[in-house]
Design a protein around this motif. Structure first.
Motif, PDB file in Angstrom:
ATOM      1  N   TYR A   1      34.734  38.182  41.670  1.00 11.96           N
ATOM      2  CA  TYR A   1      35.183  36.794  41.783  1.00 11.96           C
ATOM      3  C   TYR A   1      34.087  35.791  41.444  1.00 11.96           C
ATOM      4  N   SER A   2      32.844  36.193  41.519  1.00 13.49           N
ATOM      5  CA  SER A   2      31.770  35.321  41.042  1.00 13.49           C
ATOM      6  C   SER A   2      31.874  35.170  39.523  1.00 13.49           C
ATOM      7  N   VAL A   3      32.071  36.280  38.820  1.00 12.40           N
ATOM      8  CA  VAL A   3      32.229  36.213  37.364  1.00 12.40           C
ATOM      9  C   VAL A   3      33.441  35.355  37.007  1.00 12.40           C
ATOM     10  N   LEU A   4      34.562  35.577  37.698  1.00  7.93           N
ATOM     11  CA  LEU A   4      35.736  34.739  37.424  1.00  7.93           C
ATOM     12  C   LEU A   4      35.423  33.270  37.683  1.00  7.93           C
ATOM     13  N   GLY A   5      34.717  32.993  38.766  1.00  7.97           N
ATOM     14  CA  GLY A   5      34.346  31.606  39.072  1.00  7.97           C
ATOM     15  C   GLY A   5      33.503  30.986  37.979  1.00  7.97           C
ATOM     16  N   TYR A   6      32.564  31.744  37.449  1.00 10.16           N
ATOM     17  CA  TYR A   6      31.737  31.225  36.354  1.00 10.16           C
ATOM     18  C   TYR A   6      32.600  30.866  35.153  1.00 10.16           C
TER      19      TYR A   6
ATOM     20  N   GLU B   1      39.839  29.171  42.365  1.00 16.58           N
ATOM     21  CA  GLU B   1      39.890  30.360  43.218  1.00 16.58           C
ATOM     22  C   GLU B   1      40.312  29.994  44.636  1.00 16.58           C
ATOM     23  N   TRP B   2      39.780  28.894  45.168  1.00 19.62           N
ATOM     24  CA  TRP B   2      40.133  28.492  46.522  1.00 19.62           C
ATOM     25  C   TRP B   2      41.646  28.261  46.627  1.00 19.62           C
ATOM     26  N   ALA B   3      42.220  27.463  45.737  1.00 16.82           N
ATOM     27  CA  ALA B   3      43.649  27.148  45.803  1.00 16.82           C
ATOM     28  C   ALA B   3      44.505  28.404  45.656  1.00 16.82           C
ATOM     29  N   HIS B   4      44.179  29.225  44.677  1.00 11.64           N
ATOM     30  CA  HIS B   4      44.974  30.432  44.452  1.00 11.64           C
ATOM     31  C   HIS B   4      44.911  31.381  45.643  1.00 11.64           C
TER      32      HIS B   4
END
Length: 187
Positions: free
Chosen positions: A151-156, A79-82
């Motif tokens: 984005y928390s769900v995506l991160g998980y 997520e950080w890079a994107h």
């Protein structure tokens, strides 16, 4: 190369149940190619994604600030890079992006404090919610909360399945790294 039990699905193995999604957002990024292991979830995800990513009352720059802070707090390299890449496309300086790992001033700091409150306290205090509503509007406050959750769900998912950063974004980060080296760290 990932050793994930659910690596991004390639075109040859794309599920028939979501064949129509392959040419859109779902086929464009590894995160959604990973989610394609659960076609029903990906189909249900699409309308919320449309709102959070495209139609948010936060607008594109504020949304990216929320996502950058959430990516930092989660420690999600994907997520950080994107979202460094997306923030740059929107004209954000690397200094402003890096500042979201600390405590920036002004509205960026207000956004960082709100994201932190959601991670730390699982809510916005009445005072912080009122400050956000005055600065951004109440619909934007709802969208900030929804963006952090989304984005928390995506991160998980990304971190559970060790989803690789997409090739173009990885190349950009290698060619043009942020001044501050290293992956994001959670607080």
């Amino acid at each position: 190369m990932t050793t994930s039990s659910c690596p991004p699905i390639d075109d040859a193995d794309w599920p028939e149940a979501i064949a129509g999604m392959k040419g859109g957002f779902a086929g464009a990024l590894n995160v959604y190619r990973t989610m394609a292991h659960h076609p029903e979830l990906l189909k249900a995800w699409a309308p919320l994604r449309q709102h959070v990513v495209k139609d948010s009352a936060l607008g594109p720059v504020r949304s990216e600030l929320v996502i950058l802070r959430a990516a930092h707090r989660m420690g999600s390299p994907y997520e950080w890079a994107h979202h460094v890449s997306r923030s740059r496309v929107l004209g954000m300086s690397d200094e402003r992006i890096i500042a979201m790992r600390g405590m920036p001033e002004g509205e960026d700091g207000l956004i960082a404090r709100a994201v932190d409150a959601l991670f730390d306290d699982r809510r916005l205090s009445p005072a912080l919610e009122a400050e956000l509503a005055a600065a951004l509007g109440r619909k934007a406050v709802f969208d900030l909360i929804a963006t952090v959750g989304f984005y928390s769900v995506l991160g998980y998912i990304l971190m559970t399945y060790d989803t690789p950063i997409d090739t173009a974004v990885a190349a950009e980060m290698a060619e043009r790294p942020l001044a501050e080296a290293g992956p994001p760290k959670s607080d």
